[in-house]
Design an enzyme around this catalytic site. Structure first.
Site, PDB file in Angstrom:
ATOM      1  N   ASP A   1      -9.870   3.507   2.138  1.00 31.79           N
ATOM      2  CA  ASP A   1     -10.250   3.213   3.261  1.00 31.79           C
ATOM      3  C   ASP A   1     -10.839   4.179   4.269  1.00 31.79           C
ATOM      4  OD1 ASP A   1      -8.816   0.416   2.689  1.00 31.79           O
ATOM      5  OD2 ASP A   1      -6.917   1.251   3.253  1.00 31.79           O
TER       6      ASP A   1
ATOM      7  N   LYS B   1       0.419  -1.545  -0.148  1.00 25.37           N
ATOM      8  CA  LYS B   1      -0.114  -0.386   0.375  1.00 25.37           C
ATOM      9  C   LYS B   1       1.181   1.433  -0.264  1.00 25.37           C
ATOM     10  CE  LYS B   1      -4.344  -1.536   1.820  1.00 25.37           C
ATOM     11  NZ  LYS B   1      -5.672  -1.021   3.086  1.00 25.37           N
TER      12      LYS B   1
END
Ligand code: ATR
Length: 278
Positions: A107, A70
């Protein structure tokens, strides 16, 4: 004969076999009767840049990114959304028609959308929140709560220095609270969020005293195995509102699906069941 190309998307990471994302996207592709495929691809560190380049050449529309890439993918992107830049990590890549790679982080969006779906009247602005943990998930959640106008966040982490680094990065609304003082500070918060893996099946539970939490405080967990973590069970018994973490996983997938397959999909109960039965 339909000669339009079939849209393709992937999730990349290592390991990848456990990822629930193919289930989520597969459910939506079927529900909306779309031509398209979403597949898991395991990439080694050495192959990350090459693998992304290969996906682009193969005509993929984009990819989700999971552990451990990520952070690394931000460095490979040409366009980085503000929220991905602030968090320093991305989970959603879109391979644009102009050839550029766009990196986004959904997220925090997923976190907020999950809460709003379960508690429509919720607003972050009513009072302080307490966030436990200072890793990648915490960064995304801190940034989303700040954009939702939370007045203050009490940030609690076992290793205090990591919380202090985040306070420095995210600014004055973050107040670091010592792990040993967290129980007492819970009396003041409207929301409590666990962003650590504590409480997950096979891990110890979050060992903080919850007795001071007020009735009605919203308690949520990013852990969703089990769905009702020890934290949520105990908070529920005390009269707190609780929201489990599965919806965050489902909602974070929405913007990517919309970018790649052209329909903004709905997170419904059948999708939850589909993922729970995985
Ligand atoms: P992620 O990116 O998934 O959030 P991470 O960066 O490894 O994962 O962060 C994990 C978080 O869980 C950290 O806040 C970690 O606390 P430390 O910074 O002190 O390591 C927290 N954590 C993990 N195991 C823990 C434990 N047994 N007790 C308390 N906190 C724990």
């Amino acid at each position: 004969m339909n000669t339009e190309s079939i849209p393709l998307a992937a999730v990349i990471g290592s390991p990848i076999a456990h990822s629930l994302s193919p289930r989520v996207h597969g459910y939506w592709l079927k529900k909306y009767d779309l031509r398209g495929h979403y597949i898991p691809i395991e990439l080694s560190q050495d192959n990350l840049a090459y693998g992304i380049e290969a996906l682009i050449r193969l005509g993929f529309k984009g990819a989700n990114v999971t552990i451990p890439y990520k952070e690394a993918v931000v460095g490979l992107a040409d366009v980085i959304t503000d929220r991905a830049a602030l968090i320093g990590a991305a989970n959603t890549l879109t391979f644009r028609k102009d050839g550029r790679i766009q990196a986004d982080n959904t997220d925090g969006y997923g976190f907020i959308a999950n809460i709003k779906q379960h508690v429509p009247a919720w607003s972050a602005s009513t009072g302080p929140a307490m966030v436990i943990g200072a890793g990648g998930a915490s960064r995304a959640i801190l940034s989303s709560l700040l954009s939702e106008r939370v007045p203050e966040i009490y940030l609690v982490n076992r290793t205090r220095s990591r919380a202090e680094m985040l306070a420095e990065h995210f600014g004055a609304r973050i107040k670091v609270v010592d792990w040993t003082k967290a129980g007492a500070a819970m009396a003041e918060v409207d929301m409590l969020v666990n962003t650590t893996s504590l409480g997950m099946t096979g891990q110890p539970p979050l060992n903080l005293p919850l007795a001071k939490l007020r009735k009605g405080t919203l308690v949520t967990d990013i852990v969703y195995t089990p769905l009702r973590t020890p934290l949520l069970v105990e908070a529920g018994k005390m009269g707190c509102q609780t929201v489990d973490g599965l919806g965050m996983l489902l909602h974070q997938a929405v913007p990517g699906f919309e970018n790649w397959f052209g329909i903004r999909p709905e997170v419904d109960e059948d999708l939850r069941q589909e993922v729970l039965n995985a």
